[in-house]
Design a protein around this motif. Structure first.
Motif, short mmCIF file in Angstrom:
data_model
loop_
_atom_site.label_atom_id
_atom_site.label_comp_id
_atom_site.label_asym_id
_atom_site.label_seq_id
_atom_site.Cartn_x
_atom_site.Cartn_y
_atom_site.Cartn_z
N GLU A 36 0.83 -1.21 0.00
CA GLU A 36 0.00 0.00 0.00
C GLU A 36 0.86 1.26 0.00
O GLU A 36 0.51 2.27 -0.61
CB GLU A 36 -0.93 -0.01 1.21
N LEU A 67 2.04 1.78 -3.60
CA LEU A 67 0.97 2.29 -4.46
C LEU A 67 0.64 3.75 -4.14
O LEU A 67 0.23 4.50 -5.04
CB LEU A 67 -0.29 1.43 -4.30
N VAL A 114 -2.74 6.53 -9.63
CA VAL A 114 -3.03 5.22 -9.06
C VAL A 114 -3.38 5.35 -7.58
O VAL A 114 -4.31 4.69 -7.09
CB VAL A 114 -1.83 4.27 -9.24
N LYS A 115 -2.65 6.20 -6.85
CA LYS A 115 -2.91 6.31 -5.41
C LYS A 115 -4.30 6.85 -5.12
O LYS A 115 -4.96 6.43 -4.16
CB LYS A 115 -1.85 7.21 -4.76
N TYR A 144 -6.79 3.88 -6.00
CA TYR A 144 -6.64 2.77 -5.06
C TYR A 144 -7.15 3.13 -3.68
O TYR A 144 -7.89 2.35 -3.06
CB TYR A 144 -5.17 2.34 -4.99
#
Length: 223
Positions: free
Chosen positions: A90, A93, A99-100, A103
């Motif tokens: 985590e 990412l 993406v963060k 996600y």
């Protein structure tokens, strides 16, 4: 003839829809598995290409392997060592732009919905929507939080989700006074069936006229 045809339809329609849903689920997992196999073929040696290609043609194999992978992942992250690796994943990412954001948002929602200690979608209620005098079924998703809680007292308000019919995946998010929300004894599954079927599949009456609001409703509803 019409009567017999409808009777036969009522027998076979549930079976056909059940099979269609099961085949769709199997096809979905097979598609995920095929994508993983294709990615493996890109880096695998030439002598492994043919066996990998044959794996994609086995029906249902994707469902078994993907479901098994999810189960093993759950077992892995249930211990301290797995939790450490999950935190590292985590953290990695969270450093990737775009993406963060995706996600973190999806994880926050999924943790809220599927957490065994959460209250989201664990209770069906009856509310007046879209105007006083019109009633519909909604699902409690929690209480107002963050900045909204500064304006709406969480002790006096509830957050609810009103699903649309017959597709419950879309709907409306509302924050209502607890006094305007009537608690139902039916399960969430029964309430969803009632909503999706547009009232045709009614759950059995549990309390009837003895159903009570979360907080006693005023005799004359607002509006």
């Amino acid at each position: 003839m019409k009567k017999y045809f409808i009777t036969g339809l009522l027998v076979w329609l549930p079976v056909a829809i059940t099979l269609w849903v099961l085949l769709w689920v199997v096809g979905l997992f097979d598609g995920v598995f095929a994508a993983l196999v294709s990615a493996s073929q890109a880096v695998a040696p030439e002598d492994a290409q043919a066996p990998l290609e044959r794996l994609k043609e086995v029906p249902g194999l994707g469902l078994v392997l993907v479901a098994g992978g999810m189960l093993l992942t759950g077992v892995f992250v249930a211990n301290i060592f797995g939790q450490w690796w999950l935190r590292q994943w985590e953290r990695a990412l969270s450093k990737i732009p775009i993406v963060k954001s995706i996600y973190s948002s999806v994880k926050q929602v999924s943790d809220t919905l599927f957490s065994s200690s959460g209250n989201a979608f664990r209770e069906a209620v009856l509310i007046q929507y879209p105007r006083p005098g019109c009633w519909t079924i909604a699902f409690v998703t929690g209480q107002p939080g963050g900045e909204v809680a500064e304006h709406l007292d969480p002790r006096q308000f509830l957050s609810v989700y009103v699903p649309t019919t017959p597709n419950p995946t879309s709907g409306f998010f509302l924050m209502l006074p607890r006094s305007d929300v009537i608690e139902l004894k039916m399960s969430v599954d029964e309430a969803l069936k009632y909503t999706i079927s547009m009232g045709v599949v009614a759950p059995p009456a549990i309390l009837g006229s003895d159903a009570q609001p979360l907080v006693e409703l005023p005799r004359n509803p607002p509006g």
